[in-house]
Design a protein around this motif. Structure first.
Motif, PDB file in Angstrom:
ATOM      1  N   GLU A 124       1.772   9.940  -3.188  1.00  0.00           N
ATOM      2  CA  GLU A 124       2.117   8.557  -4.096  1.00  0.00           C
ATOM      3  C   GLU A 124       2.859   8.236  -4.134  1.00  0.00           C
ATOM      4  O   GLU A 124       3.892   8.152  -4.356  1.00  0.00           O
ATOM      5  CB  GLU A 124       1.007   7.523  -3.493  1.00  0.00           C
ATOM      6  N   THR A 125       2.406   9.155  -5.835  1.00  0.00           N
ATOM      7  CA  THR A 125       3.669   9.340  -6.758  1.00  0.00           C
ATOM      8  C   THR A 125       4.937   9.998  -6.589  1.00  0.00           C
ATOM      9  O   THR A 125       5.590   9.607  -6.649  1.00  0.00           O
ATOM     10  CB  THR A 125       3.175  10.042  -8.098  1.00  0.00           C
ATOM     11  N   THR A 126       4.950  10.829  -5.756  1.00  0.00           N
ATOM     12  CA  THR A 126       6.416  11.500  -5.168  1.00  0.00           C
ATOM     13  C   THR A 126       7.145  11.205  -4.334  1.00  0.00           C
ATOM     14  O   THR A 126       7.994  11.457  -4.309  1.00  0.00           O
ATOM     15  CB  THR A 126       5.929  13.198  -4.768  1.00  0.00           C
ATOM     16  N   ASP A 127       6.190  10.363  -3.988  1.00  0.00           N
ATOM     17  CA  ASP A 127       6.794   9.809  -2.371  1.00  0.00           C
ATOM     18  C   ASP A 127       7.295   8.308  -3.245  1.00  0.00           C
ATOM     19  O   ASP A 127       8.857   7.964  -2.502  1.00  0.00           O
ATOM     20  CB  ASP A 127       5.356   9.107  -1.489  1.00  0.00           C
ATOM     21  N   VAL A 128       7.025   7.984  -3.683  1.00  0.00           N
ATOM     22  CA  VAL A 128       7.500   6.492  -4.144  1.00  0.00           C
ATOM     23  C   VAL A 128       8.904   6.712  -5.156  1.00  0.00           C
ATOM     24  O   VAL A 128       9.807   6.252  -4.935  1.00  0.00           O
ATOM     25  CB  VAL A 128       6.488   5.743  -5.427  1.00  0.00           C
TER      26      VAL A 128
ATOM     27  N   ILE B 247       0.576  -0.862  -0.133  1.00  0.00           N
ATOM     28  CA  ILE B 247      -0.161   0.190  -0.057  1.00  0.00           C
ATOM     29  C   ILE B 247       1.230   1.131  -0.021  1.00  0.00           C
ATOM     30  O   ILE B 247       2.038   1.566   1.088  1.00  0.00           O
ATOM     31  CB  ILE B 247      -0.929  -0.450   1.431  1.00  0.00           C
ATOM     32  N   GLY B 248       0.616   2.626  -0.306  1.00  0.00           N
ATOM     33  CA  GLY B 248       1.107   3.800  -1.229  1.00  0.00           C
ATOM     34  C   GLY B 248       1.917   3.535  -1.600  1.00  0.00           C
ATOM     35  O   GLY B 248       3.377   4.250  -1.616  1.00  0.00           O
ATOM     36  N   LYS B 249       3.055   2.098  -2.729  1.00  0.00           N
ATOM     37  CA  LYS B 249       3.641   1.951  -3.565  1.00  0.00           C
ATOM     38  C   LYS B 249       3.545   2.064  -4.636  1.00  0.00           C
ATOM     39  O   LYS B 249       4.499   1.137  -5.213  1.00  0.00           O
ATOM     40  CB  LYS B 249       4.959   0.741  -2.883  1.00  0.00           C
TER      41      LYS B 249
END
Length: 382
Positions: free
Chosen positions: A257-261, A180-182
């Motif tokens: 999410e996109t930025t964090d990945v 999740i979140g990846k």
């Protein structure tokens, strides 16, 4: 402090804790009560359920609240066994599942169920052809995790799902706790997945929260009998503030999410590129599309994993051995064993697991400390 143990747990966000506190103080009625306090709590609970469902493009009735990933895994595995045992007692899983899955399977074996444990390749990945070959007329469940918690391998969920289209009565469960979140929602919520399990404390929600996705129409027996909560499938007064806080954590996670990945991939690559140059280092997590962006597991061969963990801790950097659920047992990592990693190498393995708060500056400091520690370790491993 540099916290690189996010696969074990994450820190609850301040906004999430604020939601928990507000709901606890203002909407504290029992959702099952008939009076207006209970109705207010019930309405919030269902709004929370709907928000989570809408986030993942499923129906509200397909979201069931739990206390976390271990309960979810046990519920789907044992609940399927109870619901479908008259049709068969054969289950298929992999040899690299989380302990919650593995131990649940072993419990069922003691009750007369037969479990096939599939092998993995050198990257810890299941071969879909092995799933197909293992299927039998009495197979009732296939359980394969989305992302391995020890080395970050992404399993071929869509390919396995394509095979299972020809076996519509077989339940397909995915442990999605590390996914999740990846950027992997299309993998987890794919057409043939019947159940997926999630744990709130892996994405900045309070501990003791979680949920499962249960495809409409799939049978699942309850593990907890009680007052008919969660569509009659999980007894017990619902954790309204915890679930509301978890829903907010999901919203915040999805917004970035996109930025964090991309950030996690960059931090992981900076560490990977540095440590992989050293003679006594073996890295088990790849950088390609077949691995999740947040996990990097490696070994300084000849130095025990717990020694490496404590050495970094002295520099205020927090990593772990390969799994928080087994890190205090001083045992060989199950995933590395299944990958045919020699015992003396597996016992040296440690895991760096990243989160949205980690930066390239953290990677630079980690690499600096790594150089210092490696120089000291080299005296005993040469």
């Amino acid at each position: 402090m540099i916290y690189f143990d996010n696969s074990a747990t994450t820190q609850a966000r301040p906004e999430v804790l604020a939601t928990y506190k507000q709901v606890s103080e203002k909407i504290w009625g029992n959702p099952s009560s008939l009076h207006k306090l209970g109705e207010t709590a019930w309405n919030l609970l269902e709004q929370t359920r709907t928000q989570i469902a809408n986030t993942f493009g499923v129906q509200p009735g397909e979201i069931l609240f739990t206390s976390g990933g271990s309960e979810g895994d046990n519920w789907v595995i044992k609940g399927t066994a109870l619901a479908k045992q008259k049709f068969g007692k054969h289950i298929i899983t992999s040899s690299v599942e989380h302990a919650a899955v593995r131990n649940a399977m072993q419990s069922l074996e003691k009750l007369g169920f037969e479990v096939t444990y599939l092998p993995v390749d050198k990257e810890g990945r299941v071969n879909p052809a092995d799933v197909k070959a293992a299927l039998r007329k009495d197979t009732i469940l296939v359980s394969i995790m989305a992302v391995n918690n020890e080395v970050g391998t992404i399993q071929p969920i869509k390919e396995i799902g394509a095979i299972l289209k020809d076996y519509p009565t077989v339940h397909f469960m995915v442990d999605a706790v590390q996914a999740i979140g990846k950027g992997l929602d299309d993998l987890v919520f794919s057409e043939r997945v019947d159940f997926a399990t999630f744990s709130g404390h892996k994405f900045h929600a309070p501990r003791g929260t979680g949920f499962i996705y249960k495809r409409a129409g799939r049978k699942l027996a309850p593990l907890i009998d009680g007052g008919g909560q969660e569509r009659g499938l999980r007894g017990g007064t619902e954790n309204t503030p915890g679930n509301a806080a978890m829903a907010r954590a999901i919203r915040l996670m999805k917004e970035q999410e996109t930025t964090d990945v991309a950030n996690e991939q960059a931090v992981r690559k900076a560490i990977y590129d540095h440590i992989s140059q050293f003679d006594h280092v073996e890295v088990f997590s790849g950088l390609g599309a077949g691995f999740a962006p947040h996990v990097l597991t490696f070994a300084i061969v000849g130095v025990r994993g717990e020694t490496i963990v404590h050495a970094f801790e002295e520099h205020d950097i927090y990593i772990s051995t390969t799994s928080a659920c087994s890190s205090k047992k001083h045992s060989e990592a199950s995933t590395l064993a299944a990958m045919k990693v020699p015992d003396n190498v597996a016992t040296s393995a440690v895991r760096v697991s990243l989160g949205d708060q980690n930066t390239l500056a953290d990677a630079e400091e980690f690499n600096r400390v790594f150089d210092q520690l490696y120089a000291g370790f080299k005296k005993i491993i040469d």
